[in-house]
Scaffold this motif. Structure first.
Motif, mmCIF file in Angstrom:
data_model
loop_
_atom_site.group_PDB
_atom_site.id
_atom_site.type_symbol
_atom_site.label_atom_id
_atom_site.label_comp_id
_atom_site.label_asym_id
_atom_site.label_seq_id
_atom_site.Cartn_x
_atom_site.Cartn_y
_atom_site.Cartn_z
ATOM 1 N N UNK A 183 46.765 -3.461 24.325
ATOM 2 C CA UNK A 183 46.026 -3.214 25.545
ATOM 3 C C UNK A 183 46.660 -2.276 26.377
ATOM 4 N N UNK A 184 48.056 -2.165 26.099
ATOM 5 C CA UNK A 184 48.874 -1.221 26.808
ATOM 6 C C UNK A 184 49.017 0.374 26.246
ATOM 7 N N UNK A 185 48.239 0.559 25.148
ATOM 8 C CA UNK A 185 48.341 1.839 24.318
ATOM 9 C C UNK A 185 47.566 2.909 25.171
ATOM 10 N N UNK A 186 48.180 3.569 25.764
ATOM 11 C CA UNK A 186 47.411 4.819 26.593
ATOM 12 C C UNK A 186 46.447 5.882 25.898
ATOM 13 N N UNK A 187 47.045 5.885 24.528
ATOM 14 C CA UNK A 187 46.284 7.341 23.736
ATOM 15 C C UNK A 187 45.947 6.605 22.248
ATOM 16 N N UNK A 188 44.776 6.622 22.058
ATOM 17 C CA UNK A 188 44.198 5.838 20.916
ATOM 18 C C UNK A 188 44.443 6.820 19.405
ATOM 19 N N UNK A 189 44.747 8.250 19.695
ATOM 20 C CA UNK A 189 45.222 8.967 18.607
ATOM 21 C C UNK A 189 46.633 9.024 18.493
ATOM 22 N N UNK B 280 57.709 2.047 29.888
ATOM 23 C CA UNK B 280 58.340 1.685 30.984
ATOM 24 C C UNK B 280 57.222 1.914 32.059
ATOM 25 N N UNK B 281 56.405 3.028 32.134
ATOM 26 C CA UNK B 281 55.456 3.245 33.137
ATOM 27 C C UNK B 281 54.158 2.370 32.969
ATOM 28 N N UNK B 282 53.630 2.268 31.668
ATOM 29 C CA UNK B 282 52.453 1.732 31.572
ATOM 30 C C UNK B 282 52.684 0.085 31.374
ATOM 31 N N UNK B 283 53.423 -0.325 30.710
ATOM 32 C CA UNK B 283 53.667 -1.782 30.414
ATOM 33 C C UNK B 283 54.459 -2.430 31.354
ATOM 34 N N UNK B 284 55.514 -1.633 32.346
ATOM 35 C CA UNK B 284 56.316 -2.155 33.361
ATOM 36 C C UNK B 284 56.664 -3.667 33.304
ATOM 37 N N UNK C 238 50.316 13.301 24.141
ATOM 38 C CA UNK C 238 50.196 11.880 24.263
ATOM 39 C C UNK C 238 51.336 11.240 25.303
ATOM 40 N N UNK C 239 52.375 11.907 25.529
ATOM 41 C CA UNK C 239 53.205 11.589 26.475
ATOM 42 C C UNK C 239 52.981 11.982 27.952
ATOM 43 N N UNK C 240 53.062 13.419 28.186
ATOM 44 C CA UNK C 240 52.748 13.605 29.680
ATOM 45 C C UNK C 240 51.143 13.892 29.799
ATOM 46 N N UNK C 241 50.404 13.789 29.083
ATOM 47 C CA UNK C 241 49.102 13.867 29.294
ATOM 48 C C UNK C 241 48.329 12.451 29.514
ATOM 49 N N UNK C 242 47.719 11.968 28.559
ATOM 50 C CA UNK C 242 47.234 10.756 28.373
ATOM 51 C C UNK C 242 48.239 9.414 28.788
#
Length: 872
Positions: A154-160, A215-219, A808-812
């Motif tokens: 659920x924490x994965x921001x980019x499915x590709x 670190x930013x998304x899962x925090x 994948x990093x700086x965009x999505x």
């Protein structure tokens, strides 16, 4: 004679079966989810199992069953599996000495958590020994399984993004469950090479940036009170590894430098033991195989392909057939191979070298067969696969088995392909005599030589129309003949798709397709009269490989005598007759600064012009005039710019009501190349939006900012030389930017746009990304969003190639982190490839436009109330 097992027509009338899915095998730790098919006569058929143990459906506690399982296990384990062994060695306790009596960790009760994912498959022995020697309890997340994957999904921001990167989220979640006190998750920009004859240290952008995304998304700190320690390391050599560890842990944790120095030594000892053990055991396996006249399989992959879930226990397929398996790290000689220069890939890191080295060893050694694992969406490995196949084919009778794996359960198809591969190998070994090794032929036999400037026309593909015009005219000023290619159309996309590997990013297919389309349309032009020009930058992503991919495409399309010219370093002797010197770069630099100014004025005034088309006519006239002048006369071009500003100021415009603003950001070609992004800017303008695009100068300028930052923080080799070069380059960039900005302020709708220096400070304050992460657009994308959102821009479109590693990093990857600062904004990420449905893109843009108008309406209402309120 074969005896039929057909049950007969009479029995077929009563034939039936029952399907029982989801039956978990409990005879080993793999816990395969099996499907058991029970037939009407009591017989069974089982699918989904990875080994013979899964074919047993008897009681686990039955003694006879246990004997059968034990015998199968003995048989399986008797065949060497160095992938399983490498996983054991990776987390082994190498018994480091306590340094400084270990008082920094002993008795503190502090557990340092390390996720068993991505770069740690290289460095885990080092870090485990390092922290243990300081007295900390080092806790490693458990081995990957599907439960762990789902915990972090659920924490994965980019499915590709690739499967190994997705798994990082699950490993961090596992460390939270283990109640560690801290999680250690560094951003690794460079790692020391382990190759004895090669020094490149580049790291994949996903491996670099995923820790920051996690670190930013899962925090974990905000959600669970577990801080994430995230230094940014540029380990270009072992000395920098030591000095950067000493500096960071002394400054951040207050540990004396002598203690850290000793702990680094313990880490290095453990890492060397890990490597030596793999090499020694690999040598013994190959010695035994050669003595028996048999063969072993080498699994060529990235270090994180050692993860059993990532590789789907691929080694089991071979060991069940009695074939030993080795990873690259256990292959003797792989770190000493001389890689010939006539390879069709830019070898930019030690993983490329390992795989190419293993390929060369396989061509010479009959005891080695080669299998490559590629994660879905890994563009670098797509290029590598083609080259490994070519080398094997040209220098031996061997073939490469390439397995593209992701999170999907592919045991059945993989098993079939492996069995077919092994049968082919056995047939070849039986019928083929000793094959004479061929010499690799030159891959760039027709270079762009001195004197070709008058003989050959250089085809200039498009980054943006204005940039490519500038580039063509600067080259012409220096004595080269050029042809500016038309923007890519459907046919160009088709040719790019046909002749460029389909795992390569869309921009490569666009630019190479533009060249192929022109050559196709001009059959009368002799190949000796033309040359293909390409950009070359960003060694960490696929952009660094465009030229070698173009060579393959030109050869296969029937243009072997068309050479390639690039703006970057020529490692393949492709264009000894061309080098982009200082004069070329200075004219491009000032030209870009002026180009950015004219394009910003055009976009600012166009939505508000009273006479339709006036701003476009003004733009078309002055962009051409200024770029032509910039190619030869910078002072003259600045005067042209002043005239352009006057011309734009004379356009009648009404900005009394601001239209909704939308910023188009993303990968550099995708945001500036109109046909590649489906003319997204024009679409937004026609639907009532004011479009903002960042200038191009900062994309190139940011490299010098980062160079000086690394010098300041001791993160770069040869600091004095880099300080000297970086300081001079930065002054040139600042001079060009300031010369233009001084004039630009006279534009009647002038608004200040944050420079890369200002954006780097903004991003640094948020802690999203380190300043020195600049792969692709790096922190420019979140920097632009944060800067513009603070000035009333509510809508953002990020255009990127499908599976773009950097974005994948700086965009999505950082969208959630950005929106946490400005919750009201909308960010739309659009992925492009040759088969992109523009109808789908338009549907998504329509939703953004509707929301943007609502957001702007709310803002205008607020501003009206604020300005209409009586003074108090």
């Amino acid at each position: 004679m074969l005896k039929s097992t057909f049950i007969g027509l009479d029995s077929m009338e009563k034939f039936g079966w029952e399907k029982r899915p989801g039956q978990i095998c409990q005879f080993c730790s793999n816990n395969c989810s099996r499907t058991i098919v029970v037939f009407s006569d009591g017989r069974t058929h089982i699918t989904g199992n990875r080994c013979e143990r899964g074919e047993i459906i008897a009681n686990l506690n039955d003694s006879e069953t246990q004997k059968i399982v034990a015998e199968i296990s003995r048989k399986i384990n008797s065949v060497p599996d160095m992938i399983r062994r490498a996983n054991q060695l990776l987390i082994k306790d190498y018994e480091p000495k306590l340094v400084g009596n270990g008082e920094w960790g002993v008795g503190s009760g502090k557990k340092i958590g390390i996720p068993r994912a991505l770069e740690f498959f290289i460095s885990l022995p080092f870090w485990k020994a390092f922290f243990t020697s300081l007295g900390f309890e080092t806790v490693v997340s458990r081995q990957s399984d599907y439960n762990l994957f789902e915990e972090g999904l659920r924490s994965v921001p980019s499915d590709t993004i690739c499967f190994p990167a997705k798994l990082m989220h699950g490993h961090v979640a596992d460390l939270v469950k283990k109640k560690v006190n801290r999680i250690f998750l560094p951003v690794m920009i460079g790692i020391p090479t382990d190759h004895k004859k090669f020094k490149a240290t580049a790291v994949c952008p996903v491996v670099q940036g995923t820790p920051a995304v996690v670190r930013n998304v899962d925090d974990p700190e905000k959600k669970h009170g577990i801080p994430v320690d995230q230094p940014t390391f540029h380990w270009y050599n072992e000395d920098l590894r030591r000095s950067q560890c000493i500096d960071w842990f002394h400054k951040s944790w207050g540990i004396p430098k002598k203690i850290i120095d000793a702990a680094v030594s313990e880490g290095e000892i453990a890492l060397q033991k890990y490597r030596d053990t793999l090499q020694n055991e690999g040598q013994r396996i190959l010695d035994n195989v050669r003595a028996r006249g048999e063969f072993a399989v080498v699994i060529a992959g990235r270090p994180y392909h050692l993860d059993p879930l990532v590789n789907h226990l691929v080694a089991n397929h071979f060991t069940q057939m009695g074939i030993p398996v080795l990873p690259l790290e256990a292959l003797p000689g792989v770190f000493e191979q001389e890689i010939p220069p006539n390879t069709r890939i830019e070898t930019l890191n030690s993983f490329h070298m390992r795989m190419l080295g293993a390929t060369l060893l396989a061509t010479k050694d009959p005891s080695i067969e080669l299998v490559q694992i590629v994660s879905f969406g890994c563009g670098h490995d797509a290029i590598l696969s083609d080259e490994m196949m070519r080398i094997l084919h040209e220098r031996s009778e061997k073939e490469l088995l390439m397995l593209k794996l992701d999170e999907g359960d592919v045991r059945g198809p993989v098993s079939i392909r492996i069995k077919s591969f092994i049968e082919t190998v056995k047939v070849r070994r039986t019928h083929t005599a000793d094959v004479a090794k061929k010499i690799l032929q030159p891959l760039f036999p027709v270079p762009y030589a001195k004197g070709d400037g008058k003989k050959r026309v250089v085809l200039i593909p498009n980054l943006s129309p204005a940039f490519s015009l500038l580039c063509a005219k600067v080259m012409e000023r220096e004595g080269f003949r050029t042809e500016l290619l038309p923007l890519a159309d459907k046919r160009a996309f088709e040719l790019g798709k046909k002749y460029v590997h389909n795992d390569i990013c869309f921009p490569a297919q666009v630019n190479i397709g533009e060249g192929l389309r022109w050559l196709e349309q001009h059959p009368e032009v002799n190949q000796s009269e033309v040359c293909m020009g390409l950009a070359k930058n960003c060694e960490n992503c696929r952009a660094g490989q465009y030229a070698v991919m173009c060579r393959k495409a030109l050869d296969e399309a029937g243009y072997p005598d068309v050479p390639i010219l690039t703006t970057g370093k020529d490692n393949k002797n492709m264009h000894p007759g061309f080098k982009a010197g200082l004069d070329f770069r200075l004219h491009m630099l000032w030209g870009m600064a002026m180009m950015d100014c004219i394009e910003i004025m055009f976009r600012s005034i166009r939505p508000y012009e009273k006479k339709h088309g006036e701003s476009l006519r003004t733009y078309n006239h002055w962009i051409k005039e200024t770029m032509l002048e910039a190619a030869g006369n910078i002072r003259g071009a600045l005067k042209k710019l002043e005239s352009a500003i006057e011309a734009f100021n004379q356009i009648e415009a009404d900005m009394s009501v601001r239209k909704p603003r939308v910023a188009v950001l993303g990968e550099i070609l995708m945001k500036y190349h109109p046909s590649a992004n489906g003319f997204v800017e024009e679409y937004l303008f026609e639907h009532g939006m004011e479009v903002i695009q960042p200038g191009m100068l900062d994309f190139f300028r940011v490299g010098e900012l980062v160079r000086m930052e690394k010098v300041k923080r001791g993160l770069i080799a040869n600091p004095f030389v880099n300080w000297l070069i970086g300081g001079i380059s930065a002054k040139f960039y600042s001079k060009a930017a300031n010369d233009v900005e001084k004039r630009f302020k006279k534009f009647k709708f002038y608004e200040h746009h944050a420079t890369c220096y200002e954006m780097s400070d903004i991003v640094e304050k948020t802690g999203m990304l380190d300043k020195t992460y600049i792969t692709g657009e790096g922190w420019l994308i979140p920097g632009e969003i944060l800067s513009l959102a603070a000035h009333g821009v509510n809508s953002f479109v990020i255009v990127q190639p499908f599976a773009c590693l950097a974005n994948h990093i700086s965009g999505r990857g950082l969208t959630k982190a950005v929106k946490s600062k400005f919750p009201h904004i909308q960010v739309l990420s659009l992925d492009y490839d040759p088969d992109t449905s523009f109808a789908n893109i338009e549907n998504r843009l329509q939703m953004l436009i509707i929301n943007a108008k609502e957001l702007e309406g709310q803002r205008n209402l607020y501003m009206h109330k604020y300005t209409a309120a009586p003074a108090t």
